[in-house]
Design a protein around this motif. Structure first.
Motif, PDB file in Angstrom:
ATOM      1  N   ILE A  45      54.753  20.787  69.755  1.00  0.00           N
ATOM      2  CA  ILE A  45      55.069  19.993  70.949  1.00  0.00           C
ATOM      3  C   ILE A  45      56.223  19.046  70.665  1.00  0.00           C
ATOM      4  O   ILE A  45      57.107  18.855  71.507  1.00  0.00           O
ATOM      5  CB  ILE A  45      53.805  19.242  71.423  1.00  0.00           C
ATOM      6  N   ASP A  46      56.247  18.478  69.453  1.00  0.00           N
ATOM      7  CA  ASP A  46      57.345  17.584  69.097  1.00  0.00           C
ATOM      8  C   ASP A  46      58.682  18.319  69.153  1.00  0.00           C
ATOM      9  O   ASP A  46      59.649  17.827  69.732  1.00  0.00           O
ATOM     10  CB  ASP A  46      57.138  17.021  67.681  1.00  0.00           C
ATOM     11  N   SER A  49      59.570  19.341  72.775  1.00  0.00           N
ATOM     12  CA  SER A  49      59.991  18.247  73.651  1.00  0.00           C
ATOM     13  C   SER A  49      61.360  17.728  73.233  1.00  0.00           C
ATOM     14  O   SER A  49      62.141  17.293  74.088  1.00  0.00           O
ATOM     15  CB  SER A  49      58.957  17.133  73.663  1.00  0.00           C
TER      16      SER A  49
ATOM     17  N   SER B 179      56.925  13.681  74.081  1.00  0.00           N
ATOM     18  CA  SER B 179      55.885  14.472  73.427  1.00  0.00           C
ATOM     19  C   SER B 179      54.527  13.777  73.530  1.00  0.00           C
ATOM     20  O   SER B 179      53.493  14.435  73.649  1.00  0.00           O
ATOM     21  CB  SER B 179      56.246  14.731  71.971  1.00  0.00           C
ATOM     22  N   ARG B 183      51.685  16.031  75.274  1.00  0.00           N
ATOM     23  CA  ARG B 183      50.573  16.484  74.442  1.00  0.00           C
ATOM     24  C   ARG B 183      49.243  16.287  75.152  1.00  0.00           C
ATOM     25  O   ARG B 183      48.434  17.201  75.255  1.00  0.00           O
ATOM     26  CB  ARG B 183      50.588  15.722  73.126  1.00  0.00           C
ATOM     27  N   ASN B 187      47.384  19.524  77.105  1.00  0.00           N
ATOM     28  CA  ASN B 187      46.114  19.959  76.507  1.00  0.00           C
ATOM     29  C   ASN B 187      44.999  19.978  77.531  1.00  0.00           C
ATOM     30  O   ASN B 187      44.225  20.935  77.610  1.00  0.00           O
ATOM     31  CB  ASN B 187      45.730  19.033  75.357  1.00  0.00           C
ATOM     32  N   LEU B 227      34.737  23.699  73.091  1.00  0.00           N
ATOM     33  CA  LEU B 227      36.058  23.360  72.549  1.00  0.00           C
ATOM     34  C   LEU B 227      36.702  22.245  73.360  1.00  0.00           C
ATOM     35  O   LEU B 227      37.333  21.346  72.810  1.00  0.00           O
ATOM     36  CB  LEU B 227      36.949  24.602  72.560  1.00  0.00           C
ATOM     37  N   LEU B 230      35.500  18.879  72.502  1.00  0.00           N
ATOM     38  CA  LEU B 230      36.164  18.449  71.265  1.00  0.00           C
ATOM     39  C   LEU B 230      37.594  18.001  71.562  1.00  0.00           C
ATOM     40  O   LEU B 230      38.045  16.957  71.067  1.00  0.00           O
ATOM     41  CB  LEU B 230      36.156  19.604  70.264  1.00  0.00           C
ATOM     42  N   VAL B 231      38.295  18.780  72.381  1.00  0.00           N
ATOM     43  CA  VAL B 231      39.690  18.448  72.706  1.00  0.00           C
ATOM     44  C   VAL B 231      39.748  17.126  73.470  1.00  0.00           C
ATOM     45  O   VAL B 231      40.644  16.312  73.245  1.00  0.00           O
ATOM     46  CB  VAL B 231      40.340  19.599  73.507  1.00  0.00           C
ATOM     47  N   PHE B 233      37.856  14.572  73.172  1.00  0.00           N
ATOM     48  CA  PHE B 233      37.795  13.470  72.204  1.00  0.00           C
ATOM     49  C   PHE B 233      39.078  13.412  71.383  1.00  0.00           C
ATOM     50  O   PHE B 233      39.672  12.357  71.198  1.00  0.00           O
ATOM     51  CB  PHE B 233      36.594  13.655  71.278  1.00  0.00           C
ATOM     52  N   LEU B 234      39.488  14.588  70.902  1.00  0.00           N
ATOM     53  CA  LEU B 234      40.599  14.633  69.955  1.00  0.00           C
ATOM     54  C   LEU B 234      41.902  14.153  70.579  1.00  0.00           C
ATOM     55  O   LEU B 234      42.700  13.489  69.914  1.00  0.00           O
ATOM     56  CB  LEU B 234      40.766  16.071  69.457  1.00  0.00           C
ATOM     57  N   GLN B 235      42.104  14.463  71.846  1.00  0.00           N
ATOM     58  CA  GLN B 235      43.357  14.043  72.465  1.00  0.00           C
ATOM     59  C   GLN B 235      43.397  12.537  72.673  1.00  0.00           C
ATOM     60  O   GLN B 235      44.439  11.915  72.517  1.00  0.00           O
ATOM     61  CB  GLN B 235      43.585  14.783  73.782  1.00  0.00           C
ATOM     62  N   TYR B 237      41.898  10.497  70.699  1.00  0.00           N
ATOM     63  CA  TYR B 237      42.109  10.030  69.330  1.00  0.00           C
ATOM     64  C   TYR B 237      43.578  10.152  68.930  1.00  0.00           C
ATOM     65  O   TYR B 237      44.165   9.217  68.381  1.00  0.00           O
ATOM     66  CB  TYR B 237      41.208  10.845  68.408  1.00  0.00           C
ATOM     67  N   VAL B 238      44.170  11.303  69.237  1.00  0.00           N
ATOM     68  CA  VAL B 238      45.566  11.540  68.843  1.00  0.00           C
ATOM     69  C   VAL B 238      46.491  10.576  69.586  1.00  0.00           C
ATOM     70  O   VAL B 238      47.413  10.012  69.003  1.00  0.00           O
ATOM     71  CB  VAL B 238      45.952  13.012  69.108  1.00  0.00           C
ATOM     72  N   ILE B 241      46.061   7.250  67.897  1.00  0.00           N
ATOM     73  CA  ILE B 241      46.573   7.158  66.529  1.00  0.00           C
ATOM     74  C   ILE B 241      48.096   7.216  66.533  1.00  0.00           C
ATOM     75  O   ILE B 241      48.754   6.544  65.723  1.00  0.00           O
ATOM     76  CB  ILE B 241      45.961   8.239  65.621  1.00  0.00           C
ATOM     77  N   LEU B 242      48.692   7.968  67.457  1.00  0.00           N
ATOM     78  CA  LEU B 242      50.149   7.979  67.520  1.00  0.00           C
ATOM     79  C   LEU B 242      50.671   6.631  67.991  1.00  0.00           C
ATOM     80  O   LEU B 242      51.721   6.174  67.528  1.00  0.00           O
ATOM     81  CB  LEU B 242      50.633   9.094  68.433  1.00  0.00           C
TER      82      LEU B 242
END
Lengths: 117, 254
Positions: A45-46, A49, B179, B183, B187, B227, B230-231, B233-235, B237-238, B241-242
């Motif tokens: 994605i990075d 984009s 991005s 993201r 997702n 799935l 999970l996604v 939660f993970l998104q 989180y991501v 964290i970013l």
């Protein structure tokens, strides 16, 4: 008596220590495979984009000035380079994390360690 | 054949993302129209508030179940901010926690059947990412003054390469909000669309007389739902964290 008490205390301390150790939560198990996939997905994605932004800006600039292919090509390439740069950063972070596994380290820029439940 | 096509089209994968006004007879969507997107965002705010305010109202030393969930979430984000964003980042913890909780709430609520996924819309994720981008850039300039521009000057590169690399650095800095928002949005969008595609396939097979084979898309839907949780939660989180990574760059300049 005093010595006895000290000995008792020492025994108690050991028992507490042992109990604490037994109770201590284990570090979370990491789902290696999925984490790898997430990282790869992030990099893609990075990169995409970066290229997309470069193309968009180049095309916009070109249609404003009327020099159609020039800036589109230049800025797309620049976007590609920027995307690669971000990818490399992510890879560095990952390597850092794999090698050091020291999350508190201030130098480690990036998501260190934890991958939550 | 034509009837099959007709039957297949009654679950349209992208129909779930249509923003509609809740009240009135389906007029235009204006700035202050209460839409389904607004409703589900409000619900996710309400869910987070219920968890963190109502859930911890007892303030018990030995937490109740719901209080320990709230504490777990707090501790999780706190650890992340401390570890990733580094020293002096705790001042921005409320912001990151709010982002994480809101996105997590919206993602999780959107897993409820018939609900709406606000985080699948770039109209929601782009402002979130832009808010992070602008505030982090502002923090960088406030902390370091004009010296923050040194962040873009690669000191370790050979001299003649530096101007070019500086250009690349600046460009890659500006791809961050792109991005960051794509993201999350992509997702969630893709996950929900895929779920609907399998649901449509299932309905097509059942009504098309392939009853037994319809187990396959059904099994796929079960797996995809797992799935997607999970996604979800993970998104969140991501995204959080970013934000921490960007904040770290602004605070410490590498």
């Amino acid at each position: 008596m005093d010595e006895d008490a000290a000995r008792k205390l020492e025994a108690l301390r050991r028992r507490i220590e042992a109990a604490r150790k037994a109770q201590k939560p284990k570090p979370p198990v990491r789902r290696r495979g999925f984490q790898g996939a997430e990282l790869a997905w992030r990099m893609i994605i990075d990169l995409a984009s970066g290229i997309g932004l470069g193309f968009g800006m180049g095309y916009g600039l070109d249609s404003l000035i009327g020099t159609l292919p020039v800036f589109t090509i230049l800025l797309t390439l620049l976007g590609f380079a920027a995307g690669l740069r971000v990818m490399k950063r992510s890879a560095d972070e990952y390597q850092h994390r794999q090698a050091g596994e020291s999350p508190a380290e201030d130098e480690a820029d990036g998501p260190s360690g934890r991958d939550g439940g | 054949m034509a009837s099959e096509e007709h039957q297949g089209s009654f679950i349209h994968p992208m129909e779930q993302f249509i923003v509609k006004p809740l009240f009135g007879d389906g007029g235009d969507v204006g700035t202050l129209t209460i839409t389904n997107a607004a409703l589900w965002m409000l619900l996710s705010v309400a869910a987070v508030a219920a968890l963190t305010i109502w859930g911890t109202r007892g303030r018990a030393l030995v937490p109740s179940r719901i209080q320990s969930v709230a504490e777990l979430m707090y501790g999780f984000v706190r650890n992340m901010v401390e570890e990733v964003a580094g020293k002096g980042s705790m001042a921005y913890f409320p912001y990151i926690f709010t982002l994480f909780a809101f996105i997590l709430g919206a993602n999780m609520l959107s897993m409820i059947p018939m609900s709406f996924a606000p985080t699948a819309h770039f109209a929601i994720t782009v402002p979130l990412a832009l808010a992070v981008f602008i505030s982090v850039t502002a923090i960088g300039f406030i902390k370091h003054g004009i010296g923050f521009l040194g962040f873009f000057w690669p000191k370790e590169a050979p001299g003649w390469l530096r101007p070019f690399l500086c250009l690349v650095e600046i460009f890659s800095y500006f791809t961050r909000p792109v991005s960051h928002s794509i993201r999350l949005g992509a997702n969630i969008l893709a996950g929900h669309a895929v779920l609907k595609v399998f649901a449509g396939l299932f309905a097509m097979m059942v009504f098309g007389g392939l009853g037994a084979l319809a187990v396959l898309p059904l099994a796929m839907m079960v797996a995809m739902t797992a799935l997607e949780v999970l996604v979800a939660f993970l998104q969140a989180y991501v995204f959080a964290i970013l934000t921490c990574v960007y904040l770290h760059d602004a605070l410490h300049m590498h």
